[in-house]
Design an enzyme around this catalytic site. Structure first.
Site, PDB file in Angstrom:
ATOM      1  N   GLU A   2     -11.493 -21.874  10.227  1.00 54.08           N
ATOM      2  CA  GLU A   2     -12.907 -21.510  10.190  1.00 54.08           C
ATOM      3  C   GLU A   2     -13.643 -22.327   9.133  1.00 54.08           C
ATOM      4  OE1 GLU A   2     -12.821 -17.284   9.397  1.00 54.08           O
ATOM      5  OE2 GLU A   2     -10.827 -17.180  10.309  1.00 54.08           O
TER       6      GLU A   2
ATOM      7  N   ASP B 217      -4.180 -15.277   5.364  1.00 52.06           N
ATOM      8  CA  ASP B 217      -5.631 -15.223   5.203  1.00 52.06           C
ATOM      9  C   ASP B 217      -5.987 -15.930   3.900  1.00 52.06           C
ATOM     10  OD1 ASP B 217      -8.303 -14.667   5.281  1.00 52.06           O
ATOM     11  OD2 ASP B 217      -8.109 -12.484   5.305  1.00 52.06           O
TER      12      ASP B 217
ATOM     13  N   HIS C 202     -16.464 -18.746  12.768  1.00 52.89           N
ATOM     14  CA  HIS C 202     -15.163 -18.068  12.790  1.00 52.89           C
ATOM     15  C   HIS C 202     -14.376 -18.502  14.030  1.00 52.89           C
ATOM     16  CE1 HIS C 202     -12.199 -14.952  12.389  1.00 52.89           C
ATOM     17  NE2 HIS C 202     -12.874 -14.287  11.464  1.00 52.89           N
TER      18      HIS C 202
END
Length: 286
Positions: free
Chosen positions: A256, A195, A151
């Site tokens: 990520e 996201d 992450h």
């Protein structure tokens, strides 16, 4: 071994060119990487370092589950467990450029996820690069399945001038607006709560801290981490996060590398290595 301001154990790696990397044993989280004096990673000024929750910044390790988890905490337990430090791989003492950290199942993890495992996490600093490599070993008698991700929080000067290249043509899951779509942009730029899980990302991904100048980029080269998550909470969500400054979304972008769109199944007695190398490239090419 040293102790940070919070009293938590930290390990510092040193490169031959003067670069430094700091790893907090809480989650074996890389919290800082200064490449020739330039900080590459973002860590929130409000990050909690008391071991009670994941560190907001750096490179937390997601395992054995990405996202909400009915068996335990979101993104699994690896990022909030205390890891053990083994001997240096390449050098001993305070000038080590490579370290290995270990996490094994215990009563707490088995109460959440009844699997016997051993994680070996190697962090290695070299000229203009940082390697993070996670070896997952199944110690049990039965196969288990998991998802995993590194992450990574990158530091940027201005999120509106930041771009990510290498995602064009990939299908992605939009966690904010819903649905699955195909990315049609050569250079992905962020101007909202973002996201997205980009799936089956085979080539290197490049993060440009400033697409106007484009004098350098961060290039991600991965092994067995075939998905790329791009995340920025933006203004409203940033204000709702207690361990994140209201205005800090301007100065970070998470890119990520993970294996999250499909679970990985590991047979008894087998192991698998997942790795990410971040390379700082000096370039004028877009």
């Amino acid at each position: 071994m040293s102790y940070g301001n919070s009293g938590r154990e930290e390990v510092t790696l040193k490169g031959s060119d003067g670069s430094e990397c700091t790893v907090n044993l809480n989650g074996a989280t890389v919290t800082s990487w200064k490449n020739k004096g330039e900080e590459i990673l973002f860590c929130s000024e409000k990050a909690v370092l008391d071991g009670k929750k994941a560190i907001r910044g750096g490179i937390p390790i997601v395992f054995p589950n990405f996202g909400p988890w009915e068996l335990g905490p979101q993104h699994g337990f690896a990022r909030i467990k205390q890891w053990k430090l083994t001997e240096s791989v390449t050098q001993s003492g305070d000038d080590a450029s490579s370290r290995v950290f270990i996490l094994e199942d215990d009563e707490e993890t088995r109460n959440m996820w009844n699997a016997r495992f051993r994680l070996e996490y190697k962090v290695e600093i070299a000229e203009d690069s940082l390697l993070t490599s996670l070896k997952v070993y199944n110690k049990g008698d039965e196969a288990f399945s998991f998802t995993t991700l590194m992450h990574t929080y990158f530091r940027v000067d201005d999120i509106r001038k930041t771009g990510v290249k290498g995602l064009k043509g990939l299908k992605f899951e939009d966690k904010v607006h819903g649905g699955e779509h195909t990315e049609d942009r050569e250079m992905v730029q962020i101007n909202e709560n973002y996201d997205r899980i980009y799936k089956k990302c085979s080539g290197p991904v490049q993060l440009f801290p400033d697409v106007d100048k484009a004098t350098s980029c961060r290039r991600l080269v991965t092994k067995n981490l075939n998905d790329t998550v791009v995340w920025n909470p933006w203004a409203e969500k940033a204000k709702a996060m207690s361990d994140f400054g209201d205005e800090e979304y301007h100065n970070m972008l998470c890119v990520e590398a993970g294996s999250v769109s499909e679970p990985v199944t590991l047979e008894a007695g087998k192991d698998m290595i997942f790795s990410q190398t971040i390379v700082v490239d000096k370039t004028s090419k877009m």
